[in-house]
Design a protein around this motif. Sequence first.
Motif, PDB file in Angstrom:
ATOM      1  N   SER A  14      46.202  52.600 -34.737  1.00 17.84           N
ATOM      2  CA  SER A  14      46.508  53.694 -35.656  1.00 17.84           C
ATOM      3  C   SER A  14      46.328  55.068 -35.017  1.00 17.84           C
ATOM      4  CB  SER A  14      45.625  53.592 -36.906  1.00 17.84           C
ATOM      5  OG  SER A  14      44.275  53.842 -36.574  1.00 17.84           O
ATOM      6  N   LYS A  15      45.761  55.112 -33.820  1.00 19.24           N
ATOM      7  CA  LYS A  15      45.484  56.394 -33.162  1.00 19.24           C
ATOM      8  C   LYS A  15      46.443  56.709 -32.024  1.00 19.24           C
ATOM      9  CE  LYS A  15      40.598  56.235 -34.212  1.00 19.24           C
ATOM     10  NZ  LYS A  15      39.253  56.127 -33.708  1.00 19.24           N
ATOM     11  N   THR A  16      47.468  55.892 -31.842  1.00 20.42           N
ATOM     12  CA  THR A  16      48.368  56.110 -30.715  1.00 20.42           C
ATOM     13  C   THR A  16      49.816  56.001 -31.145  1.00 20.42           C
ATOM     14  OG1 THR A  16      48.968  55.341 -28.502  1.00 20.42           O
ATOM     15  CG2 THR A  16      48.267  53.669 -30.054  1.00 20.42           C
ATOM     16  N   GLN A  17      50.672  56.656 -30.426  1.00 16.40           N
ATOM     17  CA  GLN A  17      52.112  56.572 -30.673  1.00 16.40           C
ATOM     18  C   GLN A  17      52.676  55.298 -30.046  1.00 16.40           C
ATOM     19  OE1 GLN A  17      54.124  58.775 -32.292  1.00 16.40           O
ATOM     20  NE2 GLN A  17      52.499  60.206 -32.802  1.00 16.40           N
ATOM     21  N   GLY A  18      51.982  54.798 -29.024  1.00 19.15           N
ATOM     22  CA  GLY A  18      52.465  53.612 -28.310  1.00 19.15           C
ATOM     23  C   GLY A  18      51.989  52.329 -28.944  1.00 19.15           C
ATOM     24  N   LYS A  19      52.271  51.247 -28.274  1.00 19.85           N
ATOM     25  CA  LYS A  19      51.870  49.920 -28.736  1.00 19.85           C
ATOM     26  C   LYS A  19      50.484  49.584 -28.203  1.00 19.85           C
ATOM     27  CE  LYS A  19      55.743  48.833 -30.771  1.00 19.85           C
ATOM     28  NZ  LYS A  19      55.882  48.425 -32.141  1.00 19.85           N
ATOM     29  N   THR A  20      49.814  48.686 -28.891  1.00 24.47           N
ATOM     30  CA  THR A  20      48.502  48.214 -28.471  1.00 24.47           C
ATOM     31  C   THR A  20      48.648  46.798 -27.928  1.00 24.47           C
ATOM     32  OG1 THR A  20      47.422  49.539 -30.180  1.00 24.47           O
ATOM     33  CG2 THR A  20      46.153  47.717 -29.244  1.00 24.47           C
ATOM     34  N   ILE A  21      48.063  46.555 -26.763  1.00 26.30           N
ATOM     35  CA  ILE A  21      48.072  45.228 -26.152  1.00 26.30           C
ATOM     36  C   ILE A  21      46.638  44.716 -26.127  1.00 26.30           C
ATOM     37  CG2 ILE A  21      48.554  43.885 -24.078  1.00 26.30           C
ATOM     38  CD1 ILE A  21      50.632  45.991 -23.324  1.00 26.30           C
ATOM     39  N   PHE A  22      46.449  43.506 -26.623  1.00 28.53           N
ATOM     40  CA  PHE A  22      45.141  42.861 -26.679  1.00 28.53           C
ATOM     41  C   PHE A  22      45.187  41.639 -25.761  1.00 28.53           C
ATOM     42  CE2 PHE A  22      42.479  39.567 -28.756  1.00 28.53           C
ATOM     43  CZ  PHE A  22      41.248  40.194 -28.669  1.00 28.53           C
ATOM     44  N   VAL A  23      44.317  41.603 -24.750  1.00 29.89           N
ATOM     45  CA  VAL A  23      44.242  40.479 -23.821  1.00 29.89           C
ATOM     46  C   VAL A  23      42.879  39.823 -23.984  1.00 29.89           C
ATOM     47  CG1 VAL A  23      44.368  39.737 -21.404  1.00 29.89           C
ATOM     48  CG2 VAL A  23      45.743  41.689 -22.172  1.00 29.89           C
ATOM     49  N   ASP A  24      42.883  38.516 -24.251  1.00 28.43           N
ATOM     50  CA  ASP A  24      41.626  37.821 -24.455  1.00 28.43           C
ATOM     51  C   ASP A  24      41.835  36.335 -24.180  1.00 28.43           C
ATOM     52  OD1 ASP A  24      38.955  38.837 -26.243  1.00 28.43           O
ATOM     53  OD2 ASP A  24      39.182  36.682 -25.961  1.00 28.43           O
ATOM     54  N   ILE A  26      39.783  33.987 -25.890  1.00 29.00           N
ATOM     55  CA  ILE A  26      39.194  33.283 -27.021  1.00 29.00           C
ATOM     56  C   ILE A  26      40.206  33.180 -28.169  1.00 29.00           C
ATOM     57  CG2 ILE A  26      37.278  33.223 -28.672  1.00 29.00           C
ATOM     58  CD1 ILE A  26      36.359  33.007 -25.763  1.00 29.00           C
ATOM     59  N   ILE A  27      40.519  31.946 -28.559  1.00 28.39           N
ATOM     60  CA  ILE A  27      41.535  31.723 -29.586  1.00 28.39           C
ATOM     61  C   ILE A  27      41.172  32.398 -30.904  1.00 28.39           C
ATOM     62  CG2 ILE A  27      42.688  29.956 -30.976  1.00 28.39           C
ATOM     63  CD1 ILE A  27      42.469  28.106 -28.519  1.00 28.39           C
ATOM     64  N   SER A  28      39.921  32.280 -31.334  1.00 26.45           N
ATOM     65  CA  SER A  28      39.533  32.878 -32.616  1.00 26.45           C
ATOM     66  C   SER A  28      39.686  34.396 -32.623  1.00 26.45           C
ATOM     67  CB  SER A  28      38.097  32.487 -32.999  1.00 26.45           C
ATOM     68  OG  SER A  28      37.174  32.975 -32.048  1.00 26.45           O
ATOM     69  N   HIS A  29      39.555  35.028 -31.462  1.00 29.01           N
ATOM     70  CA  HIS A  29      39.771  36.479 -31.396  1.00 29.01           C
ATOM     71  C   HIS A  29      41.245  36.798 -31.642  1.00 29.01           C
ATOM     72  CE1 HIS A  29      35.971  37.054 -28.696  1.00 29.01           C
ATOM     73  NE2 HIS A  29      35.696  36.613 -29.905  1.00 29.01           N
ATOM     74  N   HIS A  30      42.128  35.984 -31.074  1.00 27.42           N
ATOM     75  CA  HIS A  30      43.566  36.183 -31.301  1.00 27.42           C
ATOM     76  C   HIS A  30      43.908  35.980 -32.777  1.00 27.42           C
ATOM     77  CE1 HIS A  30      45.309  36.796 -27.303  1.00 27.42           C
ATOM     78  NE2 HIS A  30      44.280  36.087 -26.884  1.00 27.42           N
ATOM     79  N   GLU A  31      43.322  34.965 -33.387  1.00 32.97           N
ATOM     80  CA  GLU A  31      43.569  34.701 -34.805  1.00 32.97           C
ATOM     81  C   GLU A  31      43.093  35.864 -35.672  1.00 32.97           C
ATOM     82  OE1 GLU A  31      43.222  29.833 -34.523  1.00 32.97           O
ATOM     83  OE2 GLU A  31      41.439  31.010 -35.038  1.00 32.97           O
ATOM     84  N   SER A  32      41.945  36.395 -35.337  1.00 32.84           N
ATOM     85  CA  SER A  32      41.378  37.498 -36.083  1.00 32.84           C
ATOM     86  C   SER A  32      42.239  38.754 -35.970  1.00 32.84           C
ATOM     87  CB  SER A  32      39.961  37.769 -35.573  1.00 32.84           C
ATOM     88  OG  SER A  32      39.353  38.796 -36.280  1.00 32.84           O
ATOM     89  N   VAL A  33      42.659  39.071 -34.749  1.00 27.84           N
ATOM     90  CA  VAL A  33      43.502  40.254 -34.533  1.00 27.84           C
ATOM     91  C   VAL A  33      44.868  40.054 -35.195  1.00 27.84           C
ATOM     92  CG1 VAL A  33      44.682  41.652 -32.784  1.00 27.84           C
ATOM     93  CG2 VAL A  33      42.301  40.992 -32.448  1.00 27.84           C
ATOM     94  N   ALA A  34      45.426  38.851 -35.082  1.00 31.47           N
ATOM     95  CA  ALA A  34      46.722  38.570 -35.712  1.00 31.47           C
ATOM     96  C   ALA A  34      46.647  38.751 -37.221  1.00 31.47           C
ATOM     97  CB  ALA A  34      47.176  37.156 -35.365  1.00 31.47           C
ATOM     98  N   ASP A  35      45.531  38.383 -37.800  1.00 33.55           N
ATOM     99  CA  ASP A  35      45.338  38.494 -39.242  1.00 33.55           C
ATOM    100  C   ASP A  35      45.213  39.947 -39.689  1.00 33.55           C
ATOM    101  OD1 ASP A  35      44.806  37.492 -41.910  1.00 33.55           O
ATOM    102  OD2 ASP A  35      42.696  37.991 -41.549  1.00 33.55           O
ATOM    103  N   LEU A  36      44.424  40.715 -38.981  1.00 30.87           N
ATOM    104  CA  LEU A  36      44.135  42.083 -39.400  1.00 30.87           C
ATOM    105  C   LEU A  36      45.110  43.122 -38.840  1.00 30.87           C
ATOM    106  CD1 LEU A  36      42.126  43.711 -41.076  1.00 30.87           C
ATOM    107  CD2 LEU A  36      40.824  44.085 -38.997  1.00 30.87           C
ATOM    108  N   ALA A  37      45.624  42.874 -37.640  1.00 33.56           N
ATOM    109  CA  ALA A  37      46.507  43.852 -36.991  1.00 33.56           C
ATOM    110  C   ALA A  37      47.698  43.128 -36.360  1.00 33.56           C
ATOM    111  CB  ALA A  37      45.722  44.633 -35.942  1.00 33.56           C
ATOM    112  N   PRO A  38      48.602  42.570 -37.165  1.00 32.79           N
ATOM    113  CA  PRO A  38      49.704  41.769 -36.640  1.00 32.79           C
ATOM    114  C   PRO A  38      50.670  42.543 -35.740  1.00 32.79           C
ATOM    115  CG  PRO A  38      50.004  42.184 -38.983  1.00 32.79           C
ATOM    116  CD  PRO A  38      48.640  42.683 -38.617  1.00 32.79           C
TER     117      PRO A  38
END
Length: 80
Positions: A14-24, A26-38
């Motif tokens: 929400s603080k950037t004009q660009g896209k956010t990339i999440f590298v991890d 841990i599967i549960s971290h991906h699930e959590s991010v997908a849920d809250l910030a798809p």
Amino acid sequence: MVRTKRDCCRSSGSKTQGKTIFVDDIISHHESVADLAPEVYRLHYVIHPKLRKLLGKVEAASDQAESWFELEKLHSEPCF
């Protein structure tokens, strides 16, 4: 205040004009991010090939890399 990775992804997105990339790895971290910030591009990467094979496809990840070279390639190309 304790902040989770998903909170950080949502906040940085929400603080950037660009896209956010999440590298991890841990599967549960991906699930959590997908849920809250798809809208966040989620890249799953596990360096150990045997563990990567055991985990298989991670549905919550936008993409998966199998090597540092592939990770770098995915990061440098328009991926979203």
